[in-house]
Motif scaffolding. Structure first.
Motif: not given
Length: 297
Positions: A2-11, A13-28
């Motif tokens: 799904k698109i939201d899965q790919l968006r999480a994957f790219c985030a 990859a960009q930030t190097g962490s789940v917490s960093g990706a959560a901040r970028v995507l405004n998600r928990v």
């Protein structure tokens, strides 16, 4: 996949962490983790190497990254293409009746003079129905009492008005509902947010025994008040348009009377014509502020 899965994957990859990706995507963070796990299960491979320093792409993850970015770019370009249609199409707009009295005529007149090709469908509904119909996609945009707090909806302030208590001219000053010297209070239906606020005002003022009569006509409300039969809650912008409004006494409700009218739309589904209408509303607000119209946000 799904698109939201790919968006999480790219985030990630960009930030190097789940917490960093959560901040970028405004998600928990837990939501990001779930999407990565779902994507790995769907593809049948590990996309990240996990250690104490963070997360780095696995060989399979590096292979997926460019492809995932192209998919996301294509998705965004498709969404933009659908929004940037030529001037035309349809805009289904819902509004409270109080908005239709004073604010909407000037807004619609200005909008139609600029976008004549847009087919407008304007519907008068109670606030509860407006919120439900926007959420279900039956309305592109609504103007209702706000702010509305919902993860499924987005809103923007349109203007600020003031709810007033209106009594007969000879009535003494009123600081709270207990000081009302009348037999009844006129209000709206129970599915209206203004009625919720009026009921709360009565409850907090320990005046729940005062009868509330539902009247759907502001002209009738004012006639009853002028005749000394009771009191009413009315927006200032509505009251000032009614014949005979100089024949009643107006009492401020303080903070309880502050009224914010918001544009409301379904998250992720703001149409181009709805954007155009709000842009025209912003221009109208600037004009009215320059003319000294004090009730705009």
């Amino acid at each position: 996949m799904k698109i939201d899965q790919l968006r999480a994957f790219c985030a990630v990859a960009q930030t190097g962490s789940v917490s960093g990706a959560a901040r970028v995507l405004n998600r928990v963070p837990s939501g990001v983790t779930v999407r990565i796990q779902q994507l790995e299960q769907d593809l049948g491979c590990e996309l990240f190497l996990r250690d104490r320093q963070g997360m780095s792409l696995s060989p399979a993850g590096r292979q997926l990254l460019d492809h995932a970015r192209r998919i996301l770019d294509l998705t965004e370009s498709t969404r933009s293409l659908m929004k940037d249609e030529d001037v035309g199409g349809r805009l289904t707009l819902g509004a409270l009746d109080v908005v239709l009295v004073d604010y909407m005529p000037a807004l619609i007149g200005r909008f139609r003079s600029r976008y004549r090709g847009v087919d407008l469908d304007i519907r008068h509904q109670a606030s509860e129905d407006l919120v439900q119909n926007v959420g279900e996609g039956a309305l592109d945009l609504a103007l209702t009492d706000g702010p509305v707090r919902s993860n499924a909806l987005e809103s923007r302030l349109a203007f600020i008005d003031e709810m007033l208590l209106v009594t007969e001219q000879a009535h003494p000053p009123v600081g709270g509902p207990a000081e009302l010297e009348c037999g009844e209070l006129y209000g709206f239906r129970h599915d209206c947010s203004f009625r919720f606020r009026m009921d709360r005002w009565l409850t907090e003022g320990k005046a729940t025994d005062l009868p509330v009569v539902e009247i759907e006509s502001y002209h009738t409300m004012l006639a009853c008040v002028t005749a000394g039969m009771g009191a009413a809650w009315m927006l200032r912008s509505v009251l000032e348009t009614l014949p005979g409004h100089q024949q009643v006494r107006v009492h401020s409700l303080g903070e309880a009377g502050r009224t914010e009218i918001h544009f409301l739309w379904r998250s992720g589904h703001l149409t181009r014509n709805a954007e155009r209408l709000m842009s025209v509303a912003q221009e109208l607000g600037e004009v009215r502020r320059a003319q000294g119209w004090s009730r705009l946000g």
